[in-house]
Write a protein that holds these residues in place. Structure first.
Motif, PDB file in Angstrom:
ATOM      1  N   THR B 169      70.732 -20.662 -58.430  1.00 36.36           N
ATOM      2  CA  THR B 169      70.901 -21.749 -57.348  1.00 36.36           C
ATOM      3  C   THR B 169      70.604 -23.362 -57.805  1.00 36.36           C
ATOM      4  N   LEU B 170      69.413 -23.350 -58.596  1.00 32.89           N
ATOM      5  CA  LEU B 170      69.074 -24.693 -59.150  1.00 32.89           C
ATOM      6  C   LEU B 170      69.995 -25.193 -60.041  1.00 32.89           C
ATOM      7  N   GLY B 171      70.451 -24.238 -60.891  1.00 31.56           N
ATOM      8  CA  GLY B 171      71.711 -24.836 -61.901  1.00 31.56           C
ATOM      9  C   GLY B 171      72.792 -25.142 -60.996  1.00 31.56           C
ATOM     10  N   LEU B 172      73.079 -24.596 -59.966  1.00 31.56           N
ATOM     11  CA  LEU B 172      74.295 -25.224 -59.100  1.00 31.56           C
ATOM     12  C   LEU B 172      74.165 -26.376 -58.353  1.00 31.56           C
ATOM     13  N   ALA B 223      66.861 -30.031 -54.172  1.00 36.23           N
ATOM     14  CA  ALA B 223      65.894 -28.830 -53.993  1.00 36.23           C
ATOM     15  C   ALA B 223      66.209 -27.947 -52.731  1.00 36.23           C
ATOM     16  N   ALA B 224      66.500 -28.606 -51.522  1.00 32.73           N
ATOM     17  CA  ALA B 224      66.935 -27.874 -50.424  1.00 32.73           C
ATOM     18  C   ALA B 224      68.189 -27.186 -50.566  1.00 32.73           C
ATOM     19  N   LEU B 225      69.060 -27.601 -51.439  1.00 31.75           N
ATOM     20  CA  LEU B 225      70.392 -26.645 -51.744  1.00 31.75           C
ATOM     21  C   LEU B 225      69.896 -25.458 -52.521  1.00 31.75           C
ATOM     22  N   THR B 226      69.131 -25.670 -53.317  1.00 31.43           N
ATOM     23  CA  THR B 226      68.506 -24.667 -54.368  1.00 31.43           C
ATOM     24  C   THR B 226      67.929 -23.414 -53.352  1.00 31.43           C
ATOM     25  N   ILE B 227      66.857 -23.889 -52.882  1.00 33.79           N
ATOM     26  CA  ILE B 227      66.063 -23.059 -51.856  1.00 33.79           C
ATOM     27  C   ILE B 227      66.857 -22.241 -50.838  1.00 33.79           C
ATOM     28  N   ARG B 228      67.666 -23.086 -49.763  1.00 30.86           N
ATOM     29  CA  ARG B 228      68.457 -22.672 -48.924  1.00 30.86           C
ATOM     30  C   ARG B 228      69.348 -21.362 -49.255  1.00 30.86           C
ATOM     31  N   LEU B 229      69.827 -21.631 -50.457  1.00 37.42           N
ATOM     32  CA  LEU B 229      71.059 -20.477 -50.996  1.00 37.42           C
ATOM     33  C   LEU B 229      70.101 -19.211 -51.527  1.00 37.42           C
TER      34      LEU B 229
END
Lengths: 169, 295
Positions: B169-172, B223-229
């Protein structure tokens, strides 16, 4: 405890950092393939189809308007035709009336002429008949008178006398 | 304590045989773990962990094991899932999707509906610009379909959930970050890019605090996108596994947990779609906020 930090790949598990790079590589490859062979053509196809639909709708609208126009002119033409027909019939009727009236008048006049001529002929014939009647009756009277006077008078003298008498009458 | 636990584990083996037929190969693994462990709870926790963590081998049914550790650059199971998902999506869009049909039918229709949805409901309104929205649609579609496929693959027993890995998810999310930053600089120039972070109608001194905060916001959003997914996907799967684990811990009395696990799994289907949608939507919004700020 391995159980609490399994998410971030403890021990001999693969590291998250390498996974980021793999994600980039695989995403880039997938994006390139899809962009080149799928989404590029798909987006173009969508655009062109939307345009076609829009055009078709416009054309349909135009066709509808044209049809309305045509129907309107049709109605107008029909109304005009009906009006014209009425007028023509009216004129024909008028003309027929005129003709019949003139024919009647002519017939009347001719009849009058015929009657007049007939009357005149009758009068003429009457005159002639009267004249003949008068002459015959004179001859008859002379013959009767001669017979009565027992042949004392010669024919020449009698003739003159008779004519004189007729004229006097 | 140790004598108790052997009793428990013997009972456990019996219980496991009773429910075993319903839950495939899972109980044997747990039974094995429980046989040499002394706490069934700890074994369950380890089992859950081993099923969610990335690894260098792909366990298939029937004891089949595909090793991945000989591949370069730490190519792992989750990377393999990404590759499989990419192949599925490429197959669907490049081979199955009939692009020359004037009237789409079948799968083409389904895929087109989703593409049009991404374009008209996500990209254009949230990027706040029709042309840029259309340009970004392929990227956002790739996000949407990749995340959706990975999420749904995670619900199929054979596969694992790559989107529950924060590395993925961090990659995305960093791709979204790169699009925001580099796309913003290319679009409006370095000065215009910085101007996008300056809020309107704020006194000058406060701008010195707010502008860096706004810039930090982009990082925070990433970071929020990463963690949320990953958190959503991971949490759902942990709950499913824990409910299955309850059957092991409580024996026969735990069997109702099977239905709870089933219910959560069905919820996960919903979550798979929602999270794919949310990631795509927020990416579009964050890109739009920097590319086309309201002022």
């Amino acid at each position: 405890m391995a159980s609490t930090n399994f998410v971030f790949a403890a021990g001999d598990s693969p590291s998250g950092g390498k996974m980021v790079i793999w994600t980039w590589i695989i995403f880039a490859a997938l994006f390139f393939v899809l962009w080149k062979f799928a989404f590029g053509p798909i987006m173009q196809g969508l655009e062109s189809r939307e345009q076609t639909i829009r055009q078709s709708l416009d054309q349909a609208e135009q066709a509808r308007e044209q049809l309305e126009q045509i129907e309107k002119t049709q109605e107008e033409l029909i109304a005009k035709a009906q009006h014209d027909a009425k007028e023509i019939i009216e004129e024909a009727r008028k003309a027929a009336d005129e003709v019949s009236r003139s024919v009647k008048q002519k017939a009347n006049e001719e009849a009058q002429v015929l009657i007049y001529n007939a009357e005149r002929e009758i009068q003429e014939k009457q005159g002639i008949a009267r004249l003949q009647l008068r002459q015959e009756s004179a001859d008859l009277a002379v013959a009767v008178a001669g017979k009565i006077l027992s042949e004392k008078l010669d024919d020449e003298h009698t003739q003159k006398l008779t004519e004189k008498l007729i004229n006097e009458i | 304590m140790s004598s108790d636990s052997t009793v428990v584990s013997k009972d456990l083996e019996q219980e496991v045989k009773e429910v075993g037929s319903a839950i495939e190969h899972i109980p044997e693994e747990i039974a094995q773990g429980a046989a040499h462990g002394d706490d069934p709870m700890a074994d369950v926790v380890e089992w859950v962990g081993s099923h969610l963590a990335d690894s260098y081998s792909w366990h298939l049914p029937g004891g089949l094991n595909i090793p991945l550790d000989s591949l370069p650059m730490g190519f792992s199971l989750h990377a393999l899932m990404l590759v499989i998902a990419s192949l599925i999506i490429s197959f669907l869009f490049v081979v199955v999707y009939r692009k020359n049909d004037r009237v789409p039918t079948g799968i083409t229709n389904l895929l087109e509906t989703l593409v049009v949805f991404v374009r008209d409901e996500i990209a254009i309104p949230n990027v706040n610009h029709v042309e840029d929205g259309k340009k970004l649609t392929p990227l956002l579609c790739t996000f949407f379909f990749l995340i959706l496929t990975l999420n749904l693959m995670g619900l199929i027993p054979l596969f694992v959930t790559a989107t529950a890995n924060p590395g993925v998810t961090l990659g995305l999310a960093t791709i979204t970050f790169a699009v925001i930053v580099f796309g913003g600089i290319i679009k409006s120039g370095p000065v215009g890019f910085i101007k996008a972070f300056i809020p309107h109608g704020v006194p000058l001194p406060i701008l010195f605090i707010l502008t860096p905060l706004e810039m930090l916001g982009v990082v925070i959003k990433t970071a929020a996108l990463t963690i949320r997914l990953f958190a959503n996907l991971l949490a759902g799967h942990i709950v499913v596994y824990v409910f299955v684990g309850l059957i092991v811990v409580f024996g026969v009395f735990g069997t109702p947990a099977f239905f709870l696990a089933l219910g959560i799994n069905l919820l996960e289907v919903l979550v798979a779609f929602i999270q794919a949608y949310v990631f795509t939507l927020l990416s579009a919004m964050f890109i739009g906020q920097v590319w086309h700020p309201d002022h």
